[in-house]
Enzyme design. Sequence first.
Site, PDB file in Angstrom:
ATOM      1  N   CYS A   2      -0.349  -8.997 -19.760  1.00 22.39           N
ATOM      2  CA  CYS A   2      -0.587 -10.218 -20.548  1.00 22.39           C
ATOM      3  C   CYS A   2      -0.562 -11.441 -19.642  1.00 22.39           C
ATOM      4  O   CYS A   2      -0.137 -11.392 -18.513  1.00 22.39           O
ATOM      5  CB  CYS A   2       0.507 -10.366 -21.600  1.00 22.39           C
ATOM      6  SG  CYS A   2       0.727  -8.889 -22.554  1.00 22.39           S
ATOM      7  N   ARG A  27      -6.568 -11.176 -18.200  1.00 21.83           N
ATOM      8  CA  ARG A  27      -5.370 -10.319 -18.152  1.00 21.83           C
ATOM      9  C   ARG A  27      -5.103  -9.647 -19.502  1.00 21.83           C
ATOM     10  O   ARG A  27      -4.279  -8.762 -19.622  1.00 21.83           O
ATOM     11  CB  ARG A  27      -4.140 -11.145 -17.764  1.00 21.83           C
ATOM     12  CG  ARG A  27      -4.159 -11.670 -16.344  1.00 21.83           C
ATOM     13  CD  ARG A  27      -2.947 -12.553 -16.105  1.00 21.83           C
ATOM     14  NE  ARG A  27      -1.730 -11.774 -16.190  1.00 21.83           N
ATOM     15  CZ  ARG A  27      -1.096 -11.303 -15.102  1.00 21.83           C
ATOM     16  NH1 ARG A  27      -1.589 -11.542 -13.899  1.00 21.83           N
ATOM     17  NH2 ARG A  27       0.005 -10.614 -15.206  1.00 21.83           N
ATOM     18  N   TRP A  75      -2.280  -8.390 -24.289  1.00 20.10           N
ATOM     19  CA  TRP A  75      -2.915  -7.059 -24.164  1.00 20.10           C
ATOM     20  C   TRP A  75      -1.914  -6.110 -24.796  1.00 20.10           C
ATOM     21  O   TRP A  75      -0.851  -5.834 -24.249  1.00 20.10           O
ATOM     22  CB  TRP A  75      -3.125  -6.743 -22.684  1.00 20.10           C
ATOM     23  CG  TRP A  75      -3.838  -5.455 -22.444  1.00 20.10           C
ATOM     24  CD1 TRP A  75      -5.166  -5.217 -22.565  1.00 20.10           C
ATOM     25  CD2 TRP A  75      -3.233  -4.214 -22.061  1.00 20.10           C
ATOM     26  NE1 TRP A  75      -5.436  -3.902 -22.264  1.00 20.10           N
ATOM     27  CE2 TRP A  75      -4.280  -3.265 -21.970  1.00 20.10           C
ATOM     28  CE3 TRP A  75      -1.938  -3.809 -21.795  1.00 20.10           C
ATOM     29  CZ2 TRP A  75      -4.048  -1.921 -21.607  1.00 20.10           C
ATOM     30  CZ3 TRP A  75      -1.712  -2.493 -21.439  1.00 20.10           C
ATOM     31  CH2 TRP A  75      -2.761  -1.567 -21.359  1.00 20.10           C
ATOM     32  N   ASN A 101       5.684 -10.473 -20.760  1.00 24.41           N
ATOM     33  CA  ASN A 101       4.734  -9.557 -20.124  1.00 24.41           C
ATOM     34  C   ASN A 101       5.551  -8.383 -19.637  1.00 24.41           C
ATOM     35  O   ASN A 101       6.518  -8.565 -18.902  1.00 24.41           O
ATOM     36  CB  ASN A 101       4.035 -10.263 -18.948  1.00 24.41           C
ATOM     37  CG  ASN A 101       3.012  -9.356 -18.271  1.00 24.41           C
ATOM     38  OD1 ASN A 101       2.549  -8.395 -18.876  1.00 24.41           O
ATOM     39  ND2 ASN A 101       2.692  -9.656 -17.028  1.00 24.41           N
ATOM     40  N   GLY A 102       5.202  -7.172 -20.058  1.00 18.40           N
ATOM     41  CA  GLY A 102       5.940  -5.981 -19.619  1.00 18.40           C
ATOM     42  C   GLY A 102       6.223  -5.081 -20.815  1.00 18.40           C
ATOM     43  O   GLY A 102       5.705  -5.282 -21.906  1.00 18.40           O
ATOM     44  N   GLU A 476       0.733   0.619  22.137  1.00 12.78           N
ATOM     45  CA  GLU A 476       2.203   0.563  22.058  1.00 12.78           C
ATOM     46  C   GLU A 476       2.813   0.952  23.402  1.00 12.78           C
ATOM     47  O   GLU A 476       3.749   0.321  23.876  1.00 12.78           O
ATOM     48  CB  GLU A 476       2.697   1.469  20.939  1.00 12.78           C
ATOM     49  CG  GLU A 476       4.184   1.771  20.935  1.00 12.78           C
ATOM     50  CD  GLU A 476       5.084   0.538  20.841  1.00 12.78           C
ATOM     51  OE1 GLU A 476       4.565  -0.584  20.619  1.00 12.78           O
ATOM     52  OE2 GLU A 476       6.298   0.686  21.035  1.00 12.78           O
ATOM     53  N   LYS A 480       5.216  -1.448  25.678  1.00 13.35           N
ATOM     54  CA  LYS A 480       6.551  -1.033  26.148  1.00 13.35           C
ATOM     55  C   LYS A 480       6.711  -1.297  27.633  1.00 13.35           C
ATOM     56  O   LYS A 480       7.716  -1.858  28.070  1.00 13.35           O
ATOM     57  CB  LYS A 480       6.767   0.450  25.822  1.00 13.35           C
ATOM     58  CG  LYS A 480       7.069   0.702  24.346  1.00 13.35           C
ATOM     59  CD  LYS A 480       8.508   0.362  24.037  1.00 13.35           C
ATOM     60  CE  LYS A 480       8.842  -0.042  22.645  1.00 13.35           C
ATOM     61  NZ  LYS A 480       8.130  -1.128  22.035  1.00 13.35           N
ATOM     62  N   GLU A 483       6.837  -5.155  28.212  1.00 15.60           N
ATOM     63  CA  GLU A 483       8.002  -5.936  27.763  1.00 15.60           C
ATOM     64  C   GLU A 483       9.291  -5.455  28.435  1.00 15.60           C
ATOM     65  O   GLU A 483      10.276  -6.170  28.437  1.00 15.60           O
ATOM     66  CB  GLU A 483       8.128  -5.885  26.243  1.00 15.60           C
ATOM     67  CG  GLU A 483       8.399  -4.525  25.649  1.00 15.60           C
ATOM     68  CD  GLU A 483       8.543  -4.591  24.129  1.00 15.60           C
ATOM     69  OE1 GLU A 483       8.730  -5.685  23.585  1.00 15.60           O
ATOM     70  OE2 GLU A 483       8.477  -3.539  23.484  1.00 15.60           O
ATOM     71  N   HIS A 499     -17.200   0.118  28.818  1.00 18.64           N
ATOM     72  CA  HIS A 499     -17.805  -1.180  28.439  1.00 18.64           C
ATOM     73  C   HIS A 499     -17.091  -2.344  29.125  1.00 18.64           C
ATOM     74  O   HIS A 499     -17.086  -3.452  28.625  1.00 18.64           O
ATOM     75  CB  HIS A 499     -17.743  -1.339  26.907  1.00 18.64           C
ATOM     76  CG  HIS A 499     -18.523  -0.289  26.186  1.00 18.64           C
ATOM     77  ND1 HIS A 499     -19.897  -0.284  26.118  1.00 18.64           N
ATOM     78  CD2 HIS A 499     -18.119   0.851  25.569  1.00 18.64           C
ATOM     79  CE1 HIS A 499     -20.311   0.790  25.452  1.00 18.64           C
ATOM     80  NE2 HIS A 499     -19.253   1.495  25.105  1.00 18.64           N
ATOM     81  N   LYS A 598      15.064 -10.119  19.542  1.00 17.77           N
ATOM     82  CA  LYS A 598      14.935  -8.939  18.669  1.00 17.77           C
ATOM     83  C   LYS A 598      14.226  -9.297  17.375  1.00 17.77           C
ATOM     84  O   LYS A 598      13.421  -8.534  16.877  1.00 17.77           O
ATOM     85  CB  LYS A 598      16.315  -8.350  18.339  1.00 17.77           C
ATOM     86  CG  LYS A 598      16.251  -7.075  17.501  1.00 17.77           C
ATOM     87  CD  LYS A 598      15.476  -5.975  18.198  1.00 17.77           C
ATOM     88  CE  LYS A 598      15.276  -4.753  17.328  1.00 17.77           C
ATOM     89  NZ  LYS A 598      14.327  -3.793  17.915  1.00 17.77           N
TER      90      LYS A 598
HETATM   91  C1  AGP Z   1       8.809  -4.333  19.833  1.00 19.16           C
HETATM   92  O1  AGP Z   1       9.099  -3.574  21.010  1.00 19.16           O
HETATM   93  C2  AGP Z   1       8.818  -5.825  20.142  1.00 19.16           C
HETATM   94  N1  AGP Z   1      10.146  -6.209  20.441  1.00 19.16           N
HETATM   95  C3  AGP Z   1       8.122  -6.671  19.093  1.00 19.16           C
HETATM   96  O2  AGP Z   1       6.762  -6.454  19.279  1.00 19.16           O
HETATM   97  C4  AGP Z   1       8.465  -6.381  17.617  1.00 19.16           C
HETATM   98  O3  AGP Z   1       7.899  -5.153  17.254  1.00 19.16           O
HETATM   99  C5  AGP Z   1       7.820  -7.496  16.770  1.00 19.16           C
HETATM  100  O4  AGP Z   1       8.431  -8.706  17.119  1.00 19.16           O
HETATM  101  C6  AGP Z   1       7.955  -7.258  15.274  1.00 19.16           C
HETATM  102  O5  AGP Z   1       9.314  -7.276  14.902  1.00 19.16           O
HETATM  103  P1  AGP Z   1       9.692  -6.772  13.427  1.00 19.16           P
HETATM  104  O6  AGP Z   1       9.306  -5.342  13.349  1.00 19.16           O
HETATM  105  O7  AGP Z   1      11.166  -6.993  13.281  1.00 19.16           O
HETATM  106  O8  AGP Z   1       8.887  -7.609  12.458  1.00 19.16           O
END
Ligand code: AGP
Length: 603
Positions: A2, A27, A75, A101-102, A476, A480, A483, A499, A598
Amino acid sequence: MCGIIGYIGAKPAFPILLSGLKRMEYRGYDSFGFRVLDQNKEPFYYKKTGKISLAAPELLTMNVEGNIGHAHTRWATHGGVTDCNAHPHLDCRGGISVVHNGIIENYKDLKEELRREGHLFVSQTDTEVIAHLIEKFFDGNLECAVKKAISYLRGTYGIVVISKDDPNKIVAARSGSPLLIGVGKDEFLVASDPAAVIANTKKVLYLNEGEVATITPENYFIFTERQPHEIEWNVEDVEKGSYPHFMLKEIMEQPNSLQNSLRGRLVVEEGRTQLGGLKSVEERLREIDRMYIVACGTARYAGLVAEYMFEEYAGITTKVDAASEFRYRKSTMDRKSAVLAISQSGETADTLAALRDAKSRGILTLGITNVVDSTQARETDAGVYNHAGPEIGVASTKAFTSQLEVLALMALYLGRQRQLSNVMGQRIAAELAAIPDLVARTLKCDPLVKELAAKYKKCDNMIYLGRKYNYPIAMEGALKIKELAYIHAEGVAAGELKHGPIALIEDGFPVVAICPSDSVYEKMISNIMELKARGAKVLAIATEGNEEIAQIVDDVIYIPKTLEMLTPILSVIPLQLFAYHVAVARGSDVDKPRNLAKSVTVE
Ligand code: AGP
């Protein structure tokens, strides 16, 4: 479903409610209704079967005063299409008015109990029960009565409530059905769909699950009924134990973390999954035909693997964007689209921004995250937790393989909602169930990888090659080594080598080729021959038992055989170890690489 709209502000409510309903007619349009409070006289209350667009000309001739009101286009779920069953629904005294709605699953029991307490019902709907339940607890404060009433409801609801006995406010509450607050100039709107408010404001805020909002002409207040949750981690999880680094500990505990991510989610003999976190949106997921994945860094590479999974096994067109780029897209999303955010931390600013952009467009939002109750977990409509345990190392390892595993579970879930056969479902489920043991077997390559790291530690540049499911793993693997060991590396789709990137190849140039015995193996061998012809030094990731490749490349690390879509979970393991050992050999701070964090909580 709805359409709901509420208005409180400086302007007359009725015209705004009417135009909002018209924009939500798609809706649900078997009937409609209004209620507008006017402190000088009885509230305006009008409801009727039929389409609002057809009734609008007559409605516009009505002189309706008052600047607080709500409206609904229906609805029908419970009760036929009649004027009486149209919303809003009132309590016995006609003071409290509810649009909803629900579906309230326990409305029959509640109705019986309220009848025994003397409440009189006039409609066949589940919604009317809500009005009488609020009346039961009403003592002059509307939001308090609503909070008490919703604690008795089971099912889904997005409700907007007004009362002539507490007239200067709107109360809204959501569980399972979206509701947003539109913040205008000297006015606020509440709606189930951004289309209803866009003419008045583009500033919207979605209510989270379980939240109750009180909106007055001056402001809005959101009450969150959130219970504390039990952290599933132990103190040992956030200590290195006997390992020299968190990263090595987290690489080595992947058999366990992958087992935890699977726990209770596989029904192997029936070839299906059970993902409780998607239950509330199960029907909407059945309808989607496009998935937009938004994530950053390593999480994005998991999304790129899922792109192949979702298309191959669920037949859903899937698009992956770096979350930071998603907002620049001209949106092509519609009601059959969903956005899936992948984030270990659940706090990455770019990913949250992309998510909020999708929500503001009324798009279904899903999430995969490793942190319970994280911002992402609270802001998505539904999602799946990794349960991989805390990941302390800045470089993502066990969270990544858990993301791949959860995405495979989602591919199976979506596929079984569509054409994926029972037999194929059982095959995928059985292979998934074996993954933790296969990862344990793969980790036995650690001593060999440590040896190889000594050979490659002085490299300044590397290329990682992969195709199809392993192209994202090439990226990936390159990330690794970048970084952690600060070596410039690039993940290249093997078919793209000729290419341009092949110009980099010269005698001794190091290349990592991810080359399991899968559907693109022969093509990968051709690429490796092109590289060897130009003097490259090739380290291959290959499937156990493949003796041929050992004659072609310089070094081989073997992984067990599994379903092609699950090979990334295995092929990434040697690359994690390789980056780790090269970084240690080069003296990097493995757990806290320079310039990184992190959780990137800034855009
Ligand atoms: C992963 O090795 C890196 N430290 C970085 O790319 C990380 O994956 C990215 O910052 C995303 O973080 P999240 O998964 O906490 O969103």
